[in-house]
Structures are given as structure tokens and as C-alpha cells.
Design a protein around this motif. Sequence first.
Motif, PDB file in Angstrom:
ATOM      1  N   SER A  14      -1.451  19.008 -20.338  1.00  0.00           N
ATOM      2  CA  SER A  14      -0.806  20.651 -20.751  1.00  0.00           C
ATOM      3  C   SER A  14      -0.457  21.024 -19.015  1.00  0.00           C
ATOM      4  CB  SER A  14      -1.355  21.637 -20.758  1.00  0.00           C
ATOM      5  OG  SER A  14      -2.419  21.791 -22.159  1.00  0.00           O
ATOM      6  N   VAL A  37       2.805  18.810 -18.511  1.00  0.00           N
ATOM      7  CA  VAL A  37       4.066  19.271 -19.226  1.00  0.00           C
ATOM      8  C   VAL A  37       4.891  20.400 -18.521  1.00  0.00           C
ATOM      9  CG1 VAL A  37       4.668  20.526 -21.835  1.00  0.00           C
ATOM     10  CG2 VAL A  37       3.254  18.804 -21.338  1.00  0.00           C
ATOM     11  N   LEU A  63       8.785  15.603 -24.035  1.00  0.00           N
ATOM     12  CA  LEU A  63       8.027  15.512 -25.502  1.00  0.00           C
ATOM     13  C   LEU A  63       8.358  14.976 -26.651  1.00  0.00           C
ATOM     14  CD1 LEU A  63       5.673  19.178 -25.303  1.00  0.00           C
ATOM     15  CD2 LEU A  63       5.541  16.676 -24.692  1.00  0.00           C
ATOM     16  N   GLU A  98       4.528  17.948 -29.109  1.00  0.00           N
ATOM     17  CA  GLU A  98       4.885  19.556 -29.249  1.00  0.00           C
ATOM     18  C   GLU A  98       3.381  19.497 -30.194  1.00  0.00           C
ATOM     19  OE1 GLU A  98       7.055  20.941 -28.079  1.00  0.00           O
ATOM     20  OE2 GLU A  98       9.031  19.975 -27.781  1.00  0.00           O
ATOM     21  N   TYR A 151       0.156  19.490 -27.815  1.00  0.00           N
ATOM     22  CA  TYR A 151       0.313  20.173 -26.148  1.00  0.00           C
ATOM     23  C   TYR A 151       0.340  21.594 -26.695  1.00  0.00           C
ATOM     24  CZ  TYR A 151       2.688  23.673 -22.753  1.00  0.00           C
ATOM     25  OH  TYR A 151       3.100  24.951 -21.664  1.00  0.00           O
ATOM     26  N   SER A 192      -3.714  22.022 -27.866  1.00  0.00           N
ATOM     27  CA  SER A 192      -3.940  22.165 -26.411  1.00  0.00           C
ATOM     28  C   SER A 192      -4.371  23.215 -25.772  1.00  0.00           C
ATOM     29  CB  SER A 192      -3.407  21.293 -25.127  1.00  0.00           C
ATOM     30  OG  SER A 192      -3.907  19.555 -26.007  1.00  0.00           O
TER      31      SER A 192
END
Length: 299
Positions: free
Chosen positions: A9, A12, A56, A61, A64, A67
Motif C-alpha cells: 500500500s 502504491v 497497477l 487494483e 490494493y 489491503s
Amino acid sequence: MLDLMRLFSQVVEEQSFTVVARKLGISQPAVSNQIRAFEEKLGVKLLYRKGKGFALTPEGEVVYSHSLKMLEAWSELLREIGGSEKLMTGKVHIGASHIPGEYLLPVYLANFRKSYPEVKFKLSIGDSLEMAEKVLAHEVDFAVVGAIFDTEKLTSEFWLKDELGLVVSSDHALSSSQSIELKTLKDYPMIIRETGSGHRRAFEEALAKAGLDLNDFNVALEVGSTEAVKNAVRSGIGFSFLSKHALESCVKQGLVWMSVQDFNIERGFFLLSRRNKPITVIADECYRYLAYQRPEIGS
């Protein structure tokens, strides 16, 4: 697995392996290896190269999104079972603009430590823009500032109201006036806060509503802190507009608070955090504690 989710995370959100590595104090290859290990555990590719950066994959996607939800659920679980003080330890790093940092937060943090005496704090103080940048850079857990920053990565939650008023020294030519017109102030030197402060922004917005700007006044001094403003006013350099919170303890120390006809300046202080970004359990508990206080000015 939660640690891998948290690392993924962060990568990203930062859009950089290098930035995350620097913040965590590890090497960039170590971050890359952890992300690769995460992909192997899931059996899918999460990221792909795009130009000089990455993007991503469709699976990325989904991972994420889940998460973020799972990390928040984990934090909520710890909050619910974490009534014991043993879970509420560690350091909370808070950013703050000058008024909340110097005059408001110390009292609230002291009260918070009565419930969690093992908690330690670090309080970084600067202008609102600087603190917003620290939140974005993960240099603080959250911040309390005098301006709204609602962006793709930041979210602001109203905390409390503030009022700015005219302040002069006790021996200033205007100190005995009952009420003053704004245009009268054009004839006297003025002290202002630096660009980037929520205080400066609120003042300029109020002037604009009155059809004026700083160029209409005799700005004699620009300073970077509230205490510097108070000392400059007290020394006779000029008048200024200051937060009522900053004056409640010193209005008898050579400073006079005055009203200006048809010119009111109100603003808010806001709890500033990263959007959809989990923070530590104890930092979240402190954030929630502050959010629930919501004191009113003069209380």
C-alpha cells in the motif's frame, strides 16, 4: 501477510520504491524483493512498468483495495481489544501549525497521557503548508492546521473554531479607541504572518471580502511565528491581527485586543491526515481523542 499488505500500500501511494525504502530505513532492493514475495504468495502480478514508473495491474487494483480494508479492519480489531495499556505504547508524531501547536495541543496531549502513560509524543511545528507536506511525506502521523487541504491524498476534518482580532500595544495611538474602522488602519504600520500560514490565508481572505488587499496597508514586518508577532506588537513596531487562543493568557501583558467595525475574521483548525492510509493504533487513538474534544473558542 499484513506487513506485506502495508508495504504494498505504501509503494502504491508513494509511487516510488525508493521513497518507501528511505522512509523505512531499508534498501530499495529489499522493498522490491518484498513486493515480489507478495506477488508470489498471491500468484498474480501486481505491478507493471509504465514509462519511468509503474502502474497497477487489474489484480493489483483489487489487492490494493482489499489491503486498505484489511489493514483498517486490523486496526479496528486492535482498538476493540486494546483497552489494555500494553497495546497503547509507542510514539505519536504530530505536526501542527503555530496556534494549535503552541497553545492548544500541549494540554490535550497531557490529558491523553493520563490514560496512556507509556505513550511518547513528538510535536513538529511550522506553517500549515509545511505541515501538510509532512503529512504527505509520512514524516508525521497526522497534523492539526489552520487551513483545509482536501486533495486526492489528504483529507481535513474540522476540529474547532478560531477568531482573529486586532491587537495593539498598550501605548499605541489607537489603544484607547472604542471601535476602529478598517480604513483607519491604513495609516499605521502592520505586522503580518508569513506566506503559507493558515493565519495569513484567513486574513487575506477577510480583506478580499472587504474589497482590500495587503497592498492597501503599510506592512512593516513579516514574521514566521505567533510569538514573534506578539513581541513585535508589544515592542511598538505596529499592529497585527492575532488568534484569540494565543492572547487569552497574555492580554494584560502589554497587548490590547480591539474590535474593528464590520470586519470579523473566523477560521477553523483541522485534523489533517492521509486519505485511506492506516496509521498506528496509538496514533489513531490519539487522533480520535482529539476529534472527540471539539472545544469551542473561549471554553
